[in-house]
Design a protein around this motif. Structure first.
Motif, PDB file in Angstrom:
ATOM      1  N   ASN A 165      -5.407   8.215   2.961  1.00  0.00           N
ATOM      2  CA  ASN A 165      -5.235   7.229   1.891  1.00  0.00           C
ATOM      3  C   ASN A 165      -6.446   6.302   1.822  1.00  0.00           C
ATOM      4  OD1 ASN A 165      -2.274   7.774   1.262  1.00  0.00           O
ATOM      5  ND2 ASN A 165      -2.157   7.328   3.444  1.00  0.00           N
ATOM      6  N   ASP A 212     -12.761  10.113   1.081  1.00  0.00           N
ATOM      7  CA  ASP A 212     -11.313  10.225   1.253  1.00  0.00           C
ATOM      8  C   ASP A 212     -10.888  11.503   1.976  1.00  0.00           C
ATOM      9  OD1 ASP A 212     -11.875  12.083  -0.672  1.00  0.00           O
ATOM     10  OD2 ASP A 212     -10.418  11.352  -2.132  1.00  0.00           O
ATOM     11  N   TYR A 230      -8.230   2.840  -0.465  1.00  0.00           N
ATOM     12  CA  TYR A 230      -8.028   1.731  -1.408  1.00  0.00           C
ATOM     13  C   TYR A 230      -9.358   1.006  -1.537  1.00  0.00           C
ATOM     14  CZ  TYR A 230      -5.807  -2.390  -3.560  1.00  0.00           C
ATOM     15  OH  TYR A 230      -5.437  -3.421  -4.405  1.00  0.00           O
ATOM     16  N   LYS A 231      -9.941   1.054  -2.714  1.00  0.00           N
ATOM     17  CA  LYS A 231     -11.239   0.426  -2.966  1.00  0.00           C
ATOM     18  C   LYS A 231     -11.015  -0.898  -3.674  1.00  0.00           C
ATOM     19  CE  LYS A 231     -15.847   0.878  -2.963  1.00  0.00           C
ATOM     20  NZ  LYS A 231     -16.674   1.231  -1.803  1.00  0.00           N
ATOM     21  N   ILE A 288      -4.886   4.910   6.456  1.00  0.00           N
ATOM     22  CA  ILE A 288      -5.375   4.308   5.213  1.00  0.00           C
ATOM     23  C   ILE A 288      -6.682   3.573   5.482  1.00  0.00           C
ATOM     24  CG2 ILE A 288      -3.925   2.245   5.541  1.00  0.00           C
ATOM     25  CD1 ILE A 288      -3.849   2.052   2.432  1.00  0.00           C
ATOM     26  N   GLN A 331     -10.094  -2.697  -8.221  1.00  0.00           N
ATOM     27  CA  GLN A 331      -8.778  -3.235  -8.579  1.00  0.00           C
ATOM     28  C   GLN A 331      -8.843  -4.185  -9.766  1.00  0.00           C
ATOM     29  OE1 GLN A 331      -6.384  -1.573  -7.051  1.00  0.00           O
ATOM     30  NE2 GLN A 331      -8.150  -0.600  -6.044  1.00  0.00           N
ATOM     31  N   LYS A 375     -16.736   5.952  -1.472  1.00  0.00           N
ATOM     32  CA  LYS A 375     -15.284   6.031  -1.390  1.00  0.00           C
ATOM     33  C   LYS A 375     -14.864   7.376  -0.776  1.00  0.00           C
ATOM     34  CE  LYS A 375     -11.104   5.448  -4.234  1.00  0.00           C
ATOM     35  NZ  LYS A 375     -10.571   5.406  -5.620  1.00  0.00           N
ATOM     36  N   ILE A 429      -9.310   0.837   3.814  1.00  0.00           N
ATOM     37  CA  ILE A 429      -9.474  -0.194   2.795  1.00  0.00           C
ATOM     38  C   ILE A 429     -10.955  -0.545   2.735  1.00  0.00           C
ATOM     39  CG2 ILE A 429      -8.804  -2.509   2.043  1.00  0.00           C
ATOM     40  CD1 ILE A 429      -6.306  -2.186   3.821  1.00  0.00           C
ATOM     41  N   PHE A 477       0.799  -1.223   0.000  1.00  0.00           N
ATOM     42  CA  PHE A 477       0.000   0.000   0.000  1.00  0.00           C
ATOM     43  C   PHE A 477       0.838   1.282   0.000  1.00  0.00           C
ATOM     44  CE2 PHE A 477      -3.043  -3.097   1.744  1.00  0.00           C
ATOM     45  CZ  PHE A 477      -4.105  -2.874   0.884  1.00  0.00           C
TER      46      PHE A 477
END
Length: 302
Positions: A142, A126, A144-145, A113, A149, A124, A115, A23
């Motif tokens: 940070n 942020d 991360y979805k 972060i 991906q 999402k 996730i 990450f």
């Protein structure tokens, strides 16, 4: 959710040395992974006690980790990890609250972060913004979805944590695909795991996450998965207990210049600590079946 919570918490502790470079690729060289990590679960609970009201949202997974660094004036930093599996309109405010309480308590550099493991592509968050009577604060963190991906890219990754993300991606297909298709996805991920040089201790962790994060309901599919895992790992069982230890020891012994005395001691150990038959003991110890039978005779074993 409670089961997923437990899986994630134990997973992060087991392979956090892979989590960081996965990450934080740009900062990977700054981490002193050889010094290990300190997981501040109790301290995090004190900083941010769990809500007790009946209407409170359940927290999914949160971790606060002390990470040692190689560069800069700071000997260590804090990494706050939040794994979120549901929509929460107050999520960003909570991340901000975590941040300023952690910073206030430790006065050390903090990174955060989130996730997101949920299926909602539009969820999402942020950043958190606060503005009142001329006072304004903006907190960005940070994110991360998982659902965003690329599967092929993850399959090519040599970082073991990619297996975790692939597992979560496959889990998001549950309910959309027949269980037989989910089984195929699980086995595809398992095969990807063995394409790279991953330590056996981590293989166990990753396989268990794959096994339990996406549970199969049909007994025949559960049996098929375990059978295929057994074939992939070239084992006769799906566990990595005493047999794994003995097989690892056997491979090490085979590579050395082994004397008859060492062979005898090793065969005695196998006879005492396993249910292997003479042929398997001979194969593991790299001796003849006659040698095994000779040791048994000396031991008075029929």
């Amino acid at each position: 959710m409670k089961q997923d919570d437990s899986l994630w918490k134990s997973l992060l502790e087991d392979i956090f040395d892979d989590f960081l470079p996965f990450f934080f690729k740009g900062q990977a060289a700054d981490f002193d992974l050889g010094r290990g990590f300190e997981f501040l679960d109790k301290e995090l609970e004190q900083i941010f006690p769990a809500e007790t009201s009946e209407t409170a949202h359940p927290r999914f997974v949160d971790k606060l980790v002390k990470v040692f660094t190689k560069s800069g004036q700071e000997e260590w930093i804090l990494v706050h990890v939040e794994v979120q599996g549901y929509n929460d309109p107050d999520f960003s405010k909570r991340m901000f609250t975590y941040f300023y309480r952690i910073l206030d308590k430790y006065n050390k550099p903090v990174t955060s972060i989130a996730i997101f493991t949920d299926p909602n592509k539009s969820f999402k968050p942020d950043e958190y913004r606060y503005s009142f009577m001329g006072v304004e604060a903006i907190f960005r963190y940070n994110v991360y979805k998982v659902i965003e991906q690329d599967k092929d890219e993850l399959m090519r990754s040599t970082n073991p944590f990619a297996i975790i993300i692939l597992t979560v991606l496959a889990a998001l297909q549950k309910g959309r695909l027949a269980e037989e298709e989910i089984l195929k996805l699980k086995l595809e991920i398992a095969r990807a795991l063995f394409k790279h040089a991953v330590p056996k201790s981590k293989i166990r962790v990753l396989l268990n996450f794959l096994r339990y994060y996406i549970p199969l309901e049909k007994p025949e599919n559960v049996a098929k998965f375990e059978e295929e895992i057994s074939i992939i790992t070239n084992k006769n069982t799906t566990t990595m207990g005493l047999e794994e230890f003995l097989l690892q020891r056997a491979r090490k012994e085979v590579r050395e210049e082994v004397t008859e005395e060492k062979n005898t001691a090793f065969v005695k150990s196998l006879l005492a600590n396993s249910n292997f038959d003479d042929e398997k003991i001979a194969a593991v110890a790299d001796v003849t079946v006659a040698f095994v039978q000779k040791v048994k005779a000396l031991q008075g074993i029929n």
